[in-house]
Design an enzyme around this catalytic site. Structure first.
Site, PDB file in Angstrom:
ATOM      1  N   SER A 115       6.616  10.160   6.708  1.00  0.00           N
ATOM      2  CA  SER A 115       5.383  10.005   7.529  1.00  0.00           C
ATOM      3  C   SER A 115       4.196  10.276   7.032  1.00  0.00           C
ATOM      4  CB  SER A 115       5.674  10.779   8.792  1.00  0.00           C
ATOM      5  OG  SER A 115       4.571  10.808   9.869  1.00  0.00           O
ATOM      6  N   VAL A 165       0.822  -1.276   0.278  1.00  0.00           N
ATOM      7  CA  VAL A 165       0.121  -0.026  -0.057  1.00  0.00           C
ATOM      8  C   VAL A 165       0.737   1.359   0.058  1.00  0.00           C
ATOM      9  CG1 VAL A 165      -1.884   1.060   1.087  1.00  0.00           C
ATOM     10  CG2 VAL A 165      -1.711  -1.345   1.222  1.00  0.00           C
ATOM     11  N   GLU A 196       5.133  10.685  18.570  1.00  0.00           N
ATOM     12  CA  GLU A 196       3.504  10.182  18.172  1.00  0.00           C
ATOM     13  C   GLU A 196       2.924   9.211  19.345  1.00  0.00           C
ATOM     14  OE1 GLU A 196       3.442   8.322  14.047  1.00  0.00           O
ATOM     15  OE2 GLU A 196       2.845   6.558  15.127  1.00  0.00           O
ATOM     16  N   HIS A 255      10.208  11.334  15.816  1.00  0.00           N
ATOM     17  CA  HIS A 255       8.805  11.663  15.458  1.00  0.00           C
ATOM     18  C   HIS A 255       7.758  10.215  15.752  1.00  0.00           C
ATOM     19  CE1 HIS A 255       5.600  10.888  12.846  1.00  0.00           C
ATOM     20  NE2 HIS A 255       5.295  12.105  12.337  1.00  0.00           N
ATOM     21  N   ASN A 256       8.241   9.085  15.502  1.00  0.00           N
ATOM     22  CA  ASN A 256       7.214   7.990  15.987  1.00  0.00           C
ATOM     23  C   ASN A 256       6.974   8.011  17.650  1.00  0.00           C
ATOM     24  OD1 ASN A 256       7.132   7.554  13.454  1.00  0.00           O
ATOM     25  ND2 ASN A 256       7.044   5.485  13.653  1.00  0.00           N
ATOM     26  N   LYS A 289      13.219  10.505  11.811  1.00  0.00           N
ATOM     27  CA  LYS A 289      11.685   9.738  11.826  1.00  0.00           C
ATOM     28  C   LYS A 289      11.379   8.695  13.169  1.00  0.00           C
ATOM     29  CE  LYS A 289       7.692   8.249  10.018  1.00  0.00           C
ATOM     30  NZ  LYS A 289       7.690   7.086  10.673  1.00  0.00           N
ATOM     31  N   SER A 340       6.926  -9.748  -6.605  1.00  0.00           N
ATOM     32  CA  SER A 340       5.961 -10.701  -7.384  1.00  0.00           C
ATOM     33  C   SER A 340       5.389  -9.619  -8.353  1.00  0.00           C
ATOM     34  CB  SER A 340       5.056 -11.410  -6.510  1.00  0.00           C
ATOM     35  OG  SER A 340       4.018 -10.384  -6.075  1.00  0.00           O
ATOM     36  N   ARG A 362      25.730   6.236  47.040  1.00  0.00           N
ATOM     37  CA  ARG A 362      26.945   5.713  46.022  1.00  0.00           C
ATOM     38  C   ARG A 362      28.321   5.641  46.727  1.00  0.00           C
ATOM     39  NH1 ARG A 362      28.114   8.279  41.370  1.00  0.00           N
ATOM     40  NH2 ARG A 362      28.553   6.319  40.390  1.00  0.00           N
ATOM     41  N   LYS A 413       5.139  -1.516  16.399  1.00  0.00           N
ATOM     42  CA  LYS A 413       5.995  -2.165  15.366  1.00  0.00           C
ATOM     43  C   LYS A 413       7.464  -1.978  15.867  1.00  0.00           C
ATOM     44  CE  LYS A 413       2.792  -2.209  11.298  1.00  0.00           C
ATOM     45  NZ  LYS A 413       2.173  -0.769  11.567  1.00  0.00           N
ATOM     46  N   VAL A 421       9.882  -1.047   1.239  1.00  0.00           N
ATOM     47  CA  VAL A 421       9.412  -2.387   1.555  1.00  0.00           C
ATOM     48  C   VAL A 421       9.366  -2.694   3.053  1.00  0.00           C
ATOM     49  CG1 VAL A 421      10.540  -3.761  -0.585  1.00  0.00           C
ATOM     50  CG2 VAL A 421      11.738  -3.510   1.600  1.00  0.00           C
TER      51      VAL A 421
HETATM   52  C1  6PG Z   1       3.761   7.646  10.205  1.00  0.00           C
HETATM   53  C2  6PG Z   1       3.617   6.565  11.352  1.00  0.00           C
HETATM   54  C3  6PG Z   1       3.846   4.984  10.848  1.00  0.00           C
HETATM   55  C4  6PG Z   1       3.247   3.914  11.239  1.00  0.00           C
HETATM   56  C5  6PG Z   1       4.016   3.710  12.550  1.00  0.00           C
HETATM   57  C6  6PG Z   1       2.978   2.978  13.690  1.00  0.00           C
HETATM   58  O1  6PG Z   1       4.738   8.473  10.719  1.00  0.00           O
HETATM   59  O2  6PG Z   1       3.483   7.511   9.218  1.00  0.00           O
HETATM   60  O3  6PG Z   1       4.512   6.601  12.434  1.00  0.00           O
HETATM   61  O4  6PG Z   1       5.195   4.978  10.268  1.00  0.00           O
HETATM   62  O5  6PG Z   1       1.987   4.199  11.549  1.00  0.00           O
HETATM   63  O6  6PG Z   1       4.761   2.807  12.338  1.00  0.00           O
HETATM   64  O7  6PG Z   1       3.726   2.505  14.642  1.00  0.00           O
HETATM   65  P1  6PG Z   1       3.152   1.322  15.545  1.00  0.00           P
HETATM   66  O8  6PG Z   1       2.928   0.303  14.817  1.00  0.00           O
HETATM   67  O9  6PG Z   1       4.735   0.843  16.450  1.00  0.00           O
HETATM   68  O10 6PG Z   1       2.130   1.993  16.560  1.00  0.00           O
END
Ligand code: 6PG
Length: 479
Positions: A128, A12, A189, A185-186, A182, A35, A445, A260, A74
Site C-alpha cells: 500500500s 508505474v 480506506e 486495509h482497502n 491488504k 514488452s 421466524r 476497482k 502486474v
Molecule cells: C493502496 C491503495 C491502492 C489503490 C486502490 C484503490 O493501498 O495503495 O488502496 O491499492 O489505490 O486499489 O482502490 P479503488 O480503485 O477501488 O478505489
C-alpha cells in the site's frame, strides 16, 4: 547471476518499486516487462539505478542469484496467473515468487498451494501507498511461508516505510493472510474516505464555507487526533482550483466515484464471515449510488424536508462534525479489525493485530496517528473482542458521542445523506443495547417457519404452536 532481487511488470507501481529496491545499499535489481520498450524506458530514464534488464524469463532467471526472489507487479487478475506460470517454469525449488498486486486472497491461497507443489515458495504481499509509496517506502503485508519470510524479510524491510523507527512490514501469516489484510486495509480506506467526504459535505451545506475554507479546517484537524494521510490530501484536493474555469476543482469533478473491487471484496468476505462491517459497506454502496446517474436524475424531484434548521453556531457545528468523524472512524477501524480476527480464525492464520496496526502507521493510504492507540489496545488485551471496548476508545466515545448524535440527527433533519456516519452510530448503539429487537425477529421466524428460539430464563430450544393452541413445546433441534 548478479541480481539479488527481481521485478516483473514495469508499469508505474512496478517501476517505482524497482527504483526503490535499486536505491537501497547492496541491491541489484533484475527487471522484466512483457514488452521490452517499458524496460528500455526505465533504463534510459534512470541510468543511475542498479538494474539488470532481461528480455525473456530465462534471461531474468539467469540474472538472479539463488535463492531467486522476484516480485510480480502486474494488474491483479488473469495476467498474474500467466506470469506465475512463466516464473514457475523458469525458477527452481527454493526460489521465491512474490505477488505484490491487489490479488483476491482466495486466489492467493489457491496459487500458493499450486506453486508450493513445485518446491517454489509463493508469497502474496499486499503493498500500500500508491505510486509515491512504492518509490519512497510503502507499507507491506506479506503472507506465505515462514521460510520465504526469512529471505524476503530483510529485502522488504529495506524498502518499506519507516514509522517511529520501525519498518512498516511484518510477516502477516501463511498463504493468503497478507492479501487478506491488504483487502481489509482497502475496506477501511473506503470507509475513511467516505466519512471524510460526508464531513466535508456537512460543513459545506451546513455553514456555506467554500472548499478553500474547508481545506483550512481539514488542515487544522490534521494537527490533532485525526492526523492522517487522507485528511492531509483532502485539504490539498479541496484547495485545488481548476485552471480552465477558475472554480474549485471539487466542483468540476463529476460526482461519481469509481472502484476497482477491493472494497466490494471486503464486504463480500465480511458477509460470508458474518462480521458486520457496516461502515465499509455503506462506503461501497455510497460509491454505487453516486454512479447511478439515471436513478439520481429520476429521483431529483423527490420531496425533501419542508424546512431545514439553520446552523446557529458555526464553530460549534464544525467541532461536532470533527467529533462525529473521529467516532465514526474508530468504528470503521474497529469493524475492520473484527474482520481480521474472524478471517484469522476461519483460515487459521496467526495474525498479530497490534503488529498490523503498527505496519499501517507509515507508507499506506490509511496511515494515521491513532493507529498507535490500536497497537496499545491489543498489547494490553490480545483477546479484545471489539476494539471499541478498549479503554482508550471507550473514553473517546464518551467524549464524542453527543456530538455524533447531534450531527447524525441534524443531517437527517436537513436531508443531507450521511450513510457512513449514521450506520456507524447505529452499529455503536446496537453493540451497547442491553436488549435488541432480535428477540422479535426470532419470534417472527418461529411463527412462519418453526425456526425455534431460546429463552432467557432456561436452557433448551423452544417452539410455540402458533397455528394450534399457542402453547410452547420443547423442540429437539434449532434451524
Ligand atoms: C493502496 C491503495 C491502492 C489503490 C486502490 C484503490 O493501498 O495503495 O488502496 O491499492 O489505490 O486499489 O482502490 P479503488 O480503485 O477501488 O478505489
Amino acid at each position: 547471476a548478479s541480481a539479488n532481487i527481481g521485478v516483473v511488470g514495469l508499469a508505474v507501481m512496478g517501476s517505482n518499486l524497482a527504483r526503490n529496491l535499486a536505491s537501497r545499499e547492496g541491491n541489484t535489481v533484475a527487471i522484466y516487462n512483457r514488452s521490452y520498450s517499458k524496460t528500455e524506458t526505465l533504463l534510459t530514464e534512470h541510468p543511475e539505478a542498479n538494474f539488470v534488464p532481461a528480455s525473456t524469463y530465462e534471461e531474468f532467471a539467469a540474472s538472479l542469484s539463488k535463492p531467486r526472489t522476484a516480485i510480480i507487479m502486474v494488474q491483479a487478475g488473469k495476467g498474474t496467473d500467466a506470469v506465475i506460470d512463466a516464473l514457475t517454469e523458469a525458477f527452481e525449488p527454493g526460489d521465491i515468487i512474490v505477488d505484490g498486486g491487489n490479488a483476491l486472497f482466495t486466489d492467493t491461497i489457491r496459487r500458493e498451494k499450486a506453486v508450493r507443489e513445485t518446491g517454489i515458495n509463493f508469497v502474496g504481499a499486499g503493498i500500500s501507498g500508491g505510486e509515491e509509496g512504492a518509490l519512497l517506502g510503502p507499507s507491506i503485508m506479506p503472507g506465505g511461508s515462514a521460510e520465504a519470510w526469512e529471505t524476503l524479510g530483510p529485502i522488504l524491510k529495506s524498502i518499506a516505510a519507516v514509522a517511529e523507527g520501525e519498518p512498516c512490514v511484518t510477516h502477516v501469516g501463511t498463504d493468503g493472510a497478507g492479501h487478506f489484510v491488504k483487502m481489509i486495509h482497502n475496506g477501511i480506506e473506503y470507509a475513511d474516505m467516505q466519512l471524510i467526504a460526508e464531513a466535508y459535505d456537512l460543513i459545506r451545506q451546513g455553514t456555506g464555507a467554500t472548499p478553500a475554507e474547508i481545506a483550512d479546517i481539514f488542515a487544522e484537524w490534521n494537527k490533532g487526533e485525526l492526523e492522517s494521510y487522507l485528511i492531509e490530501i483532502t485539504a490539498e484536493v479541496l484547495r485545488q482550483v481548476d485552471a480552465k474555469t477558475d472554480k474549485p476543482l471539487v466542483d468540476i469533478i463529476l460526482d461519481q466515484a469509481g472502484s476497482k473491487g477491493t472494497g466490494v471484496w471486503t464486504v463480500q468476505t465480511a458477509l460470508n464471515l458474518g462480521v458486520p462491517v457496516s461502515g465499509i459497506a455503506e462506503a461501497v454502496f455510497a460509491r454505487a449510488v453516486s454512479s447511478k446517474p439515471a436513478q439520481r436524475a429520476a429521483s431529483a424531484a423527490l420531496p425533501g424536508p419542508s424546512s431545514v434548521p439553520a446552523v446557529e453556531d458555526k464553530a460549534a457545528f464544525i467541532e461536532d462534525v470533527r467529533q462525529a468523524l473521529y467516532a465514526s472512524k474508530i468504528i470503521a477501524y474497529s469493524q475492520g479489525f473484527d474482520a481480521i480476527v474472524a478471517g484469522a480464525e476461519e483460515y487459521n492464520w496467526d495474525i498479530k493485530k497490534g503488529e498490523i496496526a503498527k505496519i499501517w502507521r507509515g507508507g499506506c493510504i490509511i496511515r494515521a496517528r491513532f493507529l498507535n492507540r490500536i497497537t496499545e489496545a491489543y498489547a494490553e488485551n490480545p483477546g479484545l473482542v471489539a476494539l471499541v471496548t478498549a479503554p482508550y476508545f471507550t473514553d473517546a466515545m464518551a467524549g464524542t458521542q453527543d456530538s455524533w448524535r447531534r450531527v447524525v440527527a441534524g443531517a437527517a433533519a436537513a436531508g443531507i445523506p450521511t450513510p457512513a456516519f449514521s450506520s456507524s452510530l447505529a452499529y455503536y448503539d446496537s453493540l451497547r443495547a442491553p436488549r435488541l429487537p432480535a428477540a422479535l425477529v426470532q419470534g417472527q421466524r418461529d411463527f412462519f417457519g418453526a425456526h425455534t428460539y431460546k429463552r432467557v430464563d432456561m436452557d433448551g430450544t423452544f417452539h410455540t404452536l402458533w397455528s394450534g393452541d399457542r402453547s410452547e413445546i420443547e423442540a429437539t433441534d434449532s434451524h
